[in-house]
Design a protein around this motif. Sequence first.
Motif, PDB file in Angstrom:
ATOM      1  N   LEU A  38      39.670   7.427  74.615  1.00  0.00           N
ATOM      2  CA  LEU A  38      39.615   6.185  73.846  1.00  0.00           C
ATOM      3  C   LEU A  38      39.159   5.034  74.747  1.00  0.00           C
ATOM      4  O   LEU A  38      38.332   4.214  74.344  1.00  0.00           O
ATOM      5  CB  LEU A  38      40.971   5.872  73.215  1.00  0.00           C
ATOM      6  N   GLY A  39      39.671   4.981  75.957  1.00  0.00           N
ATOM      7  CA  GLY A  39      39.245   3.951  76.914  1.00  0.00           C
ATOM      8  C   GLY A  39      37.759   4.026  77.192  1.00  0.00           C
ATOM      9  O   GLY A  39      37.075   3.004  77.287  1.00  0.00           O
ATOM     10  N   ARG A  40      37.227   5.256  77.313  1.00  0.00           N
ATOM     11  CA  ARG A  40      35.783   5.420  77.554  1.00  0.00           C
ATOM     12  C   ARG A  40      34.976   4.931  76.351  1.00  0.00           C
ATOM     13  O   ARG A  40      33.930   4.298  76.515  1.00  0.00           O
ATOM     14  CB  ARG A  40      35.460   6.871  77.873  1.00  0.00           C
ATOM     15  N   ILE A  41      35.464   5.212  75.155  1.00  0.00           N
ATOM     16  CA  ILE A  41      34.758   4.753  73.945  1.00  0.00           C
ATOM     17  C   ILE A  41      34.722   3.234  73.905  1.00  0.00           C
ATOM     18  O   ILE A  41      33.674   2.632  73.636  1.00  0.00           O
ATOM     19  CB  ILE A  41      35.406   5.347  72.678  1.00  0.00           C
ATOM     20  N   VAL A  42      35.853   2.586  74.195  1.00  0.00           N
ATOM     21  CA  VAL A  42      35.894   1.120  74.190  1.00  0.00           C
ATOM     22  C   VAL A  42      34.935   0.560  75.239  1.00  0.00           C
ATOM     23  O   VAL A  42      34.192  -0.391  74.973  1.00  0.00           O
ATOM     24  CB  VAL A  42      37.343   0.600  74.372  1.00  0.00           C
TER      25      VAL A  42
END
Length: 184
Positions: A38-42
């Motif tokens: 999720l952090g990578r997507i953000v």
Amino acid sequence: MRNGSIPGSRGRVRPLALLGDPALHAPCEEVADFGPELGRIVEDLFATMYAAKGVGLAANQIGEPLRVFVYDCPDDEEVRHLGHVVNPRLVDADGVVLRGPEGCLSLPGLEAGTERYDHAVVEGFTVTGEPVTVHGTGFFARCLQHECDHLDGTVYADRVKGWRRARLMRQAGRASWHRGTETA
């Protein structure tokens, strides 16, 4: 020079879904895993938004069917609002309805007069799962409503009516990026 504290500095720029892409008309799924992916997507959302010179970007616009969006948007008083919301819910949209120019990174170079409320409140979570409430007025309220629409499978062109819609669809059909697939 970029460093890890600047949103998007660790992200990669991804291709944008353009009008006609079915991903833009499919409702997104709730995020269940608040892990590193999720952090990578953000980060990728921020990197892509900045590369495209936008003020907001929803996950489905980069091929991720998840309820996440980022923003770096001024309000009408030129106050900068910077952040992201996971699993956002538009809990309030009220005040005066204004028709103003609205654009979208999925319809590059185009805009149309679109009606939006001048006040909006979005509730959701941060990338680490902390509750967050975002209040917006003016242009920033427009941005919050626009990004929540994306996650529900709606693009601003779906809200444009009458001759404005006809003109926008003609312009989209002539745009160099148009792929000749279905339109909104």
